[in-house]
Scaffold this active site. Structure first.
Site, PDB file in Angstrom:
ATOM      1  N   CYS A   2       0.822  -1.218   0.000  1.00  0.00           N
ATOM      2  CA  CYS A   2       0.000   0.000   0.000  1.00  0.00           C
ATOM      3  C   CYS A   2       0.854   1.267   0.000  1.00  0.00           C
ATOM      4  O   CYS A   2       1.941   1.297   0.569  1.00  0.00           O
ATOM      5  CB  CYS A   2      -0.871   0.038   1.235  1.00  0.00           C
ATOM      6  SG  CYS A   2      -1.921  -1.395   1.391  1.00  0.00           S
ATOM      7  N   ARG A  27       5.471  -0.487  -6.229  1.00  0.00           N
ATOM      8  CA  ARG A  27       5.371  -1.206  -4.962  1.00  0.00           C
ATOM      9  C   ARG A  27       4.398  -2.385  -5.060  1.00  0.00           C
ATOM     10  O   ARG A  27       4.386  -3.242  -4.184  1.00  0.00           O
ATOM     11  CB  ARG A  27       4.897  -0.268  -3.852  1.00  0.00           C
ATOM     12  CG  ARG A  27       5.835   0.889  -3.588  1.00  0.00           C
ATOM     13  CD  ARG A  27       5.207   1.863  -2.625  1.00  0.00           C
ATOM     14  NE  ARG A  27       5.011   1.266  -1.317  1.00  0.00           N
ATOM     15  CZ  ARG A  27       5.900   1.288  -0.344  1.00  0.00           C
ATOM     16  NH1 ARG A  27       7.056   1.879  -0.536  1.00  0.00           N
ATOM     17  NH2 ARG A  27       5.649   0.738   0.816  1.00  0.00           N
ATOM     18  N   TRP A  77      -3.057  -2.836  -1.473  1.00  0.00           N
ATOM     19  CA  TRP A  77      -2.655  -4.219  -1.716  1.00  0.00           C
ATOM     20  C   TRP A  77      -3.460  -5.035  -0.718  1.00  0.00           C
ATOM     21  O   TRP A  77      -3.225  -4.957   0.478  1.00  0.00           O
ATOM     22  CB  TRP A  77      -1.154  -4.359  -1.474  1.00  0.00           C
ATOM     23  CG  TRP A  77      -0.543  -5.573  -2.082  1.00  0.00           C
ATOM     24  CD1 TRP A  77      -0.148  -5.737  -3.377  1.00  0.00           C
ATOM     25  CD2 TRP A  77      -0.242  -6.805  -1.420  1.00  0.00           C
ATOM     26  NE1 TRP A  77       0.370  -6.989  -3.551  1.00  0.00           N
ATOM     27  CE2 TRP A  77       0.325  -7.667  -2.372  1.00  0.00           C
ATOM     28  CE3 TRP A  77      -0.403  -7.265  -0.113  1.00  0.00           C
ATOM     29  CZ2 TRP A  77       0.735  -8.953  -2.071  1.00  0.00           C
ATOM     30  CZ3 TRP A  77      -0.001  -8.548   0.186  1.00  0.00           C
ATOM     31  CH2 TRP A  77       0.571  -9.380  -0.791  1.00  0.00           C
ATOM     32  N   ASN A 103      -2.361   2.749   5.669  1.00  0.00           N
ATOM     33  CA  ASN A 103      -1.470   1.598   5.489  1.00  0.00           C
ATOM     34  C   ASN A 103      -1.335   0.940   6.848  1.00  0.00           C
ATOM     35  O   ASN A 103      -1.142   1.651   7.847  1.00  0.00           O
ATOM     36  CB  ASN A 103      -0.059   2.028   5.055  1.00  0.00           C
ATOM     37  CG  ASN A 103      -0.025   2.578   3.650  1.00  0.00           C
ATOM     38  OD1 ASN A 103      -0.997   2.489   2.917  1.00  0.00           O
ATOM     39  ND2 ASN A 103       1.112   3.159   3.285  1.00  0.00           N
ATOM     40  N   GLY A 104      -1.365  -0.363   6.902  1.00  0.00           N
ATOM     41  CA  GLY A 104      -1.189  -1.036   8.190  1.00  0.00           C
ATOM     42  C   GLY A 104      -2.341  -1.975   8.465  1.00  0.00           C
ATOM     43  O   GLY A 104      -3.166  -2.245   7.599  1.00  0.00           O
ATOM     44  N   GLU A 486      18.696 -18.183  -5.235  1.00  0.00           N
ATOM     45  CA  GLU A 486      18.280 -16.887  -5.788  1.00  0.00           C
ATOM     46  C   GLU A 486      17.781 -17.062  -7.229  1.00  0.00           C
ATOM     47  O   GLU A 486      16.781 -16.454  -7.622  1.00  0.00           O
ATOM     48  CB  GLU A 486      19.472 -15.912  -5.716  1.00  0.00           C
ATOM     49  CG  GLU A 486      19.257 -14.542  -6.330  1.00  0.00           C
ATOM     50  CD  GLU A 486      18.222 -13.684  -5.623  1.00  0.00           C
ATOM     51  OE1 GLU A 486      17.718 -14.075  -4.556  1.00  0.00           O
ATOM     52  OE2 GLU A 486      17.898 -12.616  -6.167  1.00  0.00           O
ATOM     53  N   LYS A 490      14.025 -16.192  -8.654  1.00  0.00           N
ATOM     54  CA  LYS A 490      13.761 -15.302  -9.798  1.00  0.00           C
ATOM     55  C   LYS A 490      12.841 -16.000 -10.805  1.00  0.00           C
ATOM     56  O   LYS A 490      11.941 -15.384 -11.356  1.00  0.00           O
ATOM     57  CB  LYS A 490      15.074 -14.888 -10.490  1.00  0.00           C
ATOM     58  CG  LYS A 490      15.939 -13.954  -9.663  1.00  0.00           C
ATOM     59  CD  LYS A 490      15.361 -12.564  -9.616  1.00  0.00           C
ATOM     60  CE  LYS A 490      15.852 -11.734  -8.448  1.00  0.00           C
ATOM     61  NZ  LYS A 490      15.318 -12.050  -7.130  1.00  0.00           N
ATOM     62  N   GLU A 493       9.259 -15.983  -9.164  1.00  0.00           N
ATOM     63  CA  GLU A 493       8.520 -14.732  -8.988  1.00  0.00           C
ATOM     64  C   GLU A 493       8.300 -13.980 -10.300  1.00  0.00           C
ATOM     65  O   GLU A 493       7.265 -13.358 -10.474  1.00  0.00           O
ATOM     66  CB  GLU A 493       9.177 -13.831  -7.934  1.00  0.00           C
ATOM     67  CG  GLU A 493      10.564 -13.349  -8.265  1.00  0.00           C
ATOM     68  CD  GLU A 493      11.135 -12.406  -7.207  1.00  0.00           C
ATOM     69  OE1 GLU A 493      10.385 -11.852  -6.400  1.00  0.00           O
ATOM     70  OE2 GLU A 493      12.371 -12.217  -7.205  1.00  0.00           O
ATOM     71  N   HIS A 509      19.288 -37.503  -2.318  1.00  0.00           N
ATOM     72  CA  HIS A 509      18.506 -37.865  -1.125  1.00  0.00           C
ATOM     73  C   HIS A 509      17.004 -37.762  -1.360  1.00  0.00           C
ATOM     74  O   HIS A 509      16.228 -37.832  -0.411  1.00  0.00           O
ATOM     75  CB  HIS A 509      18.917 -36.983   0.062  1.00  0.00           C
ATOM     76  CG  HIS A 509      20.340 -37.210   0.487  1.00  0.00           C
ATOM     77  ND1 HIS A 509      20.774 -38.389   1.034  1.00  0.00           N
ATOM     78  CD2 HIS A 509      21.422 -36.400   0.423  1.00  0.00           C
ATOM     79  CE1 HIS A 509      22.079 -38.302   1.297  1.00  0.00           C
ATOM     80  NE2 HIS A 509      22.496 -37.098   0.930  1.00  0.00           N
ATOM     81  N   LYS A 616       6.545  -4.779  -3.984  1.00  0.00           N
ATOM     82  CA  LYS A 616       7.976  -4.495  -3.881  1.00  0.00           C
ATOM     83  C   LYS A 616       8.451  -4.560  -2.441  1.00  0.00           C
ATOM     84  O   LYS A 616       9.555  -4.996  -2.164  1.00  0.00           O
ATOM     85  CB  LYS A 616       8.268  -3.110  -4.480  1.00  0.00           C
ATOM     86  CG  LYS A 616       9.732  -2.677  -4.403  1.00  0.00           C
ATOM     87  CD  LYS A 616      10.631  -3.613  -5.198  1.00  0.00           C
ATOM     88  CE  LYS A 616      12.099  -3.238  -5.102  1.00  0.00           C
ATOM     89  NZ  LYS A 616      12.964  -4.379  -5.507  1.00  0.00           N
TER      90      LYS A 616
END
Ligand code: M6R
Length: 621
Positions: A2, A27, A77, A103-104, A486, A490, A493, A509, A616
């Site tokens: 948000c 964001r 969001w 926001n929150g 990493e 990538k 996402e 294993h 973000k």
């Protein structure tokens, strides 16, 4: 996540609010809205909101214009309630006289809602935020700020908020508890801004005042007043939004992610700039605030981070342990904050975060401090919450990272951790000669990053060959295991592929059962102490028909290099990064993985800069 922007001043508010919202798009959000308070004659409180993009909100405002020089706006969001038009902010009271963006999370929203509904308030959304605007509606007080203060006494949870009232058209009231808010102070006579992220107001000012938890502020066209948690007037320091926040444009690239990948020769150089001491063979880190006695008493380092920043911490552990010979522990910040971590005296906790606003990392840092640790931040965003709360800080100086996928911040995090390892190592047992050698390798690295980027045409071809493959495994060992993790992140996402990251030796294993000719296996295998071992992991995969892409180095075996010899026969493709000392190889080996995920995402039609369901920055849980 948000975002909030608000304005009061002599200009029409709506264009400024829409421009601010578009700067917050990076964001991540699913709905957006604004409220403008009109002057005499105009409709007093005008609210426009929808589920969807800022461009759609701008069209709505063109169709149904709003007029007035005071307003607030929000990108949402979804957390409480689906991303719908009614759940989008701003939210209004029953009489449509107040509008609020938030926001929150209001943790006691259900209890408040029950009480307010019983008292006759009409709720029209599923959000936690709506309870707050009804609370302000019934709060006592002559002024909007008095009513906001009275309402906040009943709130449990976190908030960054901005409120406007039809009856007070020259005022925005803002408050902060646990999520960032700042007042933007442009040139005199042009009004006042509020924002949750400096990107929203950069075009208008670089001077901001950060609110502390508990602060409430009143913005008017000619200035602002700020009160602390005890309602005492306060004057807080004006900070300069650093110049490195400027320049968030695409500069001809189709996506911010690609632009940021290509910026890495410059951003790695910027992280190192002025910090390498070649004669002494050491590093200069000005804002560490670590006394000689704190350094002498250092027994353990705890690295805290989430996701890519956690991967950087895993690489950092090996770097710091090998350079400074201090035990290093790596923790998911989101787990550490709830764990009763046993901390010995002499512990230094380092919070690693691009944004400096990740709620889990901030809380983990606070928990480490409560347990007695000294705390440092490795952050990119200057003036962010982690940077301000930590005892010392190493800034990345990588410039704004807009793409949701962390790329340039990641490589800069690796370098910041290496600089810290060098700094610490030289204060312990590392020799000046070893320090000088490492400093010269570091200085050469940005050039090698540029050379690595020349692999892009080969990676583009490879992406076209493999874009249809649904299952991926990325393997690595030692310092390159975190790079495999990493790379898999990538692919997940950005390219929306199912990808796992694994230590090479762990395949046998269990996961080896998945290997067949449909599976693409990316192996990170530069020439280092684990090279021969990783080669044997690859032999086992080859024997089961797995397709292999090797990210290797120019000094490793196969294809004309020295070393292991038979790599060429084992793999379908090789991406050869320049040769570098093993300690620094992760800075190079991650780049082909970034480019591979990017090009596959483009081929698959994914929204690269705003991937599905992701934001973000997560300042909340
Ligand atoms: O701002 P931070 O580094 O604290 O963010 C941590 C994660 O949210 C971040 O790494 C995120 O997962 C990125 N999408 C990874 O590419």
């Amino acid at each position: 996540m948000c975002g909030i922007v608000g304005y009061v001043g002599p200009q029409q508010a709506a264009p400024l609010l829409l421009q601010g919202l578009s700067r917050l798009e990076y964001r991540g959000y699913d709905s957006a809205g604004l409220a403008v308070v009109g002057s005499e004659g105009a409709a007093r409180l005008q609210v426009r909101k929808l589920a969807g993009r800022i461009s759609a909100l701008a069209s709505l405002v063109t169709e149904l214009p709003v007029a007035g020089a005071c307003g607030i706006a929000h990108t949402r969001w979804a957390t409480h309630g689906a991303p719908t038009q009614s759940n989008a902010h701003p939210h209004c009271d029953c009489r449509h006289e107040l509008a609020l963006v938030h926001n929150g999370v209001i943790e006691n929203a259900d209890v408040l809602r029950q009480r307010l509904e019983w008292a006759g308030h009409d709720f029209v959304t599923e959000t936690d935020t709506e309870a707050l605007v009804h609370l302000i509606e019934e709060a006592p007080g002559e002024t909007l700020e008095a009513r906001v203060l009275a309402a906040l006494e009943h709130i449990e949870g976190t908030y960054g908020l901005a409120v406007v009232a039809a009856a007070e058209p020259d005022k925005v009231v803002v408050a902060r508890q646990g999520t960032p808010m700042m007042i933007g102070i442009p040139a005199q006579g042009t009004g006042m801004f509020v924002a949750s992220d400096p990107a929203a107001i950069l075009e208008h000012t670089r001077s901001v005042v950060h609110l502390n938890d508990g602060d409430v502020a009143v913005l008017r066209p000619g200035g602002y007043e700020l009160f602390d948690a005890d309602s005492r007037p306060r004057v807080r320091q004006v900070s300069d939004i650093a110049a490195d926040l400027l320049g968030g444009e695409l500069a001809g690239y189709p996506h911010f992610m690609l632009k940021e990948i290509h910026e890495q020769p410059d951003t790695t150089r910027a992280t190192l700039r002025g910090r390498l001491l070649f004669t002494e063979g050491s590093a200069r880190l000005d804002d560490l605030n670590l006394s000689a006695s704190a350094l002498a008493g250092l027994r353990r380092i705890v690295l805290l981070g989430c996701s890519s920043s956690w991967h950087a911490a895993l690489v950092g552990r090996d770097i710091i342990e090998s350079l400074a010979e201090v035990p290093v522990q790596v923790e998911y910040a989101s787990e550490y904050r709830y764990r009763r971590a046993l901390q010995e005296p002499g512990t230094l906790a380092i919070a690693i975060s691009q944004s400096g606003e990740t709620g889990d990392t901030l809380e983990a840092m606070r928990a480490a401090r409560v347990a007695g640790a000294r705390v440092l931040g490795i952050v990119n965003v200057v003036g962010s919450s982690i940077a301000r709360e930590a005892d010392g800080v190493i800034y990345l100086h990588a410039g704004p990272e807009i793409g949701v996928a962390s790329t340039k911040a990641f490589t800069s995090q690796l370098l910041a951790l290496t600089l810290f390892g060098l700094y610490l190592g030289r204060r312990r047992d590392m020799s000046p000669a070893d320090g000088r050698e490492l400093a010269s390798h570091l200085a050469a690295l940005p050039g090698l990053v540029a050379e690595t980027l020349t692999l892009e045409p080969q990676i583009r071809t490879l992406a076209a060959e493999f874009a249809g493959a649904g299952s991926w495994v990325c393997l690595g060992r030692g310092a390159n295991l975190p790079i495999a993790l990493e790379g898999a992140l990538k692919l997940k996402e950005i390219s929306r592929l199912h990808a796992e990251g694994y230590p090479g030796a762990e395949m046998k294993h269990g996961p080896m059962a998945l290997i067949d000719s449909d599976m693409v296996v990316v192996v990170v295998v530069p020439q280092d102490a684990m090279y021969a071992k990783t080669l044997s992991d690859m032999q086992q995969i080859r024997a089961r028909d797995g397709r292999i892409v090797a990210i290797t180095s120019r000094d490793s075996g196969g294809g004309g290099g020295g070393g292991g010899g038979n790599l060429g026969r084992l793999v379908d493709h090789q991406l050869r990064v320049p040769a570098v000392i093993p300690l620094l190889s992760p800075v190079l080996t991650v780049i082909p993985l970034q480019l591979l995920a990017y090009h596959i995402a483009v081929l698959r039609g994914c929204d690269v800069d705003k991937p599905r369901h992701l934001a973000k920055s997560y300042s909340l849980e």
